[in-house]
Design an enzyme around this catalytic site. Structure first.
Site, mmCIF file in Angstrom:
data_model
loop_
_atom_site.group_PDB
_atom_site.id
_atom_site.type_symbol
_atom_site.label_atom_id
_atom_site.label_comp_id
_atom_site.label_asym_id
_atom_site.label_seq_id
_atom_site.Cartn_x
_atom_site.Cartn_y
_atom_site.Cartn_z
ATOM 1 N N HIS A 1 41.523 6.671 12.115
ATOM 2 C CA HIS A 1 42.977 6.479 13.010
ATOM 3 C C HIS A 1 43.672 5.280 13.322
ATOM 4 C CE1 HIS A 1 42.669 11.164 11.975
ATOM 5 N NE2 HIS A 1 41.088 10.299 12.827
ATOM 6 N N SER B 1 59.413 -18.428 9.126
ATOM 7 C CA SER B 1 60.912 -18.074 9.190
ATOM 8 C C SER B 1 62.404 -18.779 9.089
ATOM 9 C CB SER B 1 61.172 -17.250 10.638
ATOM 10 O OG SER B 1 61.888 -17.229 10.488
ATOM 11 N N LYS C 1 56.267 -18.483 13.311
ATOM 12 C CA LYS C 1 56.547 -18.089 13.171
ATOM 13 C C LYS C 1 55.330 -18.143 11.730
ATOM 14 C CE LYS C 1 57.324 -14.001 12.723
ATOM 15 N NZ LYS C 1 57.354 -13.211 12.784
ATOM 16 N N GLU D 1 52.431 -8.668 2.150
ATOM 17 C CA GLU D 1 53.653 -7.862 2.396
ATOM 18 C C GLU D 1 53.816 -7.815 0.602
ATOM 19 O OE1 GLU D 1 55.086 -9.082 6.679
ATOM 20 O OE2 GLU D 1 55.724 -9.846 4.736
#
Length: 524
Positions: A184, A305, A311, A318
């Site tokens: 979880h 970024s 970043k 992804e």
């Protein structure tokens, strides 16, 4: 041997493929349209044509055609001289299709019409028109797709095994690296990083097994089924089956041309594999965040970024996660295509190539990216240890120790430790901060009597490394168990490598045999 026949005067095209334009109106009398008096309109021609998508199958189409025509000649259905002319023309078409920057624009319904038209253009209708004897586009495209699928399966297997080997190698160096295990997305138990790697290897191994099993059903020849009901020509389906390296026949002619369950099964295997890759990517995405800090991606597998200079984004990971959805939608696409088609071939099946191609491309590219990510991944072992030591991932180990040492039931032990954890968490402390008095108070509250352990006993009972090492169940993250698991997984990898090598060799042999036969007939 022959030359191009003159193109229709009102059609601007370059035979054999460079920017072939759409045929419009009455002018186009394609090799398949003698029944009709008019050609497709421009929009309809574009709508119907699968030529661009079919380029994926072009080499398989030519291989299958060469094998079919060799069989025709050996059965006495066409002459050896006719075969020689056809093979010569097919090799010319193959060479042009392999040229860089090839562009095909409409004009033909599919790769089958394109190739046959070019063969007829090169050697004339009398010889070229015999190429398609005792065959239909229906069994032809089923053949092409099966041939392509088996090659794609073998390539995907190879990439999956490569990733398994990388993960296995990484695991060998991390059998003592503490890492929290999660349920979880909450700390569950203490483990070692190698346990994660071994888990990934195991699930990839099952995906490889599924692909191997799927290959057995893919590698069956539909050629010779003709349109749907066979042919009166004395063909030999077994001969083309063997020449093209298939393991057997799809015997029923309706089944051979109209079933796409083999493609559905292959994409279902890919969807399952992609789910595993997506979960691996998700782990790494989370672990690379500032909040976790367990890993850092190499620069070549990260993005930045356009506005935030600090970043370092895990964009390739992804995209793996996103492309899992691409494969899932391809599977649904295929299932939707086949669920309503009546028995026999239907043009709906023309669309089945697209989701298959998209799925293999997504999976293969994802495997390659993950291979690079794991090969270059930087592990923050100190942060992993800190995460284990600061949390409550040894709470269950303390509960087990209480049961084994004091004879109380596990449920009672669980309730005692749960009470202790509640108070420690409320005080901003972790399992390593537990004191004898914490146990005494909790046991009194839960049992109505005091259970005692010394400071040294408690410290030992919640020590992460000791807790992990005491896990005795097979397959647990204890270093001894993980090392045993990795030995077993090495055997699994070796077995899969042998199976992959066998399939690769079979495909190589069929191509070599076919090329040798073609060369012999051309030289005769």
């Amino acid at each position: 041997m022959g030359s191009f026949e003159k193109s229709p005067s009102n059609v601007n095209n370059d035979y054999l493929g460079i920017k072939v334009r759409v045929f419009v109106g009455l002018a186009y009398d394609g090799v398949y349209r003698s029944r009709l008096t008019k050609g497709y309109g421009e929009e309809t021609a574009k709508f119907v044509s699968s030529l661009q998508d079919d380029l994926w199958l072009a080499m398989e189409d030519i291989d299958g055609t060469e094998a079919h025509d060799i069989m025709l000649a050996e059965q006495g259905i066409i002459t050896k001289q006719e075969l020689k002319a056809i093979l010569w023309a097919l090799e010319k078409v193959r060479a042009r299709l392999l040229e860089p920057n090839l562009s095909l624009e409409g004009g033909f319904e599919d790769i089958h019409e394109y190739v046959e038209s070019q063969v007829i253009s090169l050697i004339g209708m009398e010889k070229g028109g015999r190429m398609h004897t005792a065959r239909s586009r229906n069994d032809q495209v089923a053949l092409d797709l099966r041939m392509k699928l088996r090659s794609e399966i073998v390539e995907t297997l190879g990439l999956s095994i490569d990733l398994m080997k990388t993960l296995h190698s990484k695991a060998l160096g991390e059998t003592s690296t503490l890492a929290p295990l999660y349920t979880h997305t909450q700390h569950a138990q203490a483990g070692v990083l190698a346990h994660y790697y071994a888990y990934y290897v195991e699930v990839l191994g099952r995906s490889c097994e599924r692909l191997l099993d799927c290959y057995n059903r893919v590698n069956m020849s539909p050629l010779g089924a003709c349109a749907v009901g066979g042919t009166s020509f004395p063909i030999d389906r077994n001969k083309t089956m063997k020449l093209l390296g298939f393991d057997g026949l799809v015997e029923n002619s309706m089944d051979a041309v109209s079933s796409r369950d083999f493609a559905v099964e292959a994409v279902a295997c890919l969807a399952n594999l992609m789910a595993d890759l997506s979960r691996m990517a998700e782990d790494l995405i989370l672990w690379s965040t500032w909040e976790y800090g367990y890993v850092e991606l190499a620069d070549e597998y990260a993005s930045t970024s356009s506005v935030m200079p600090h970043k370092k984004n895990p964009c390739p990971l992804e995209l793996i996660r996103g492309r899992a959805g691409t494969v899932y939608s391809a599977l649904l696409n295929l299932l939707t295509q086949v669920k309503g088609t009546p028995s026999g071939y239907n043009r709906d099946l023309q669309e089945s190539k697209i989701p298959v191609k998209v799925s293999f491309e997504a999976v293969k590219s994802s495997l390659k990216v993950l291979q690079g990510v794991f090969s270059t991944l930087k592990i923050n072992r100190g942060r992993l240890r800190e995460a284990v030591e600061k949390g409550f991932s040894t709470a269950v180990d303390l509960a087990e120790a209480l049961t084994m040492r004091h004879g109380i039931s596990f449920r009672e032990s669980n309730m005692i430790v749960g009470r202790m954890v509640m108070k420690l968490a409320n005080a901003g402390k972790g399992m390593k901060d537990v004191k004898p008095e914490d146990l005494e108070k909790a046991s009194q509250e839960v049992l109505g009597r005091v259970i005692r352990m010394s400071s040294k006993e408690l410290e030992s009972a919640v020590d992460p490394e000791r807790c992990v090492s005491l896990r005795r169940s097979k397959g647990s993250p204890a270093p001894t168990e993980v090392r045993e698991s990795l030995r077993n997984l090495r055997e699994t990898i070796s077995r899969l490598e042998a199976a992959h090598q066998s399939l690769s060799e079979n495909l190589r042999k069929y191509k070599e045999t076919l090329r040798r036969k073609v060369a012999q007939y051309l030289a005769s």
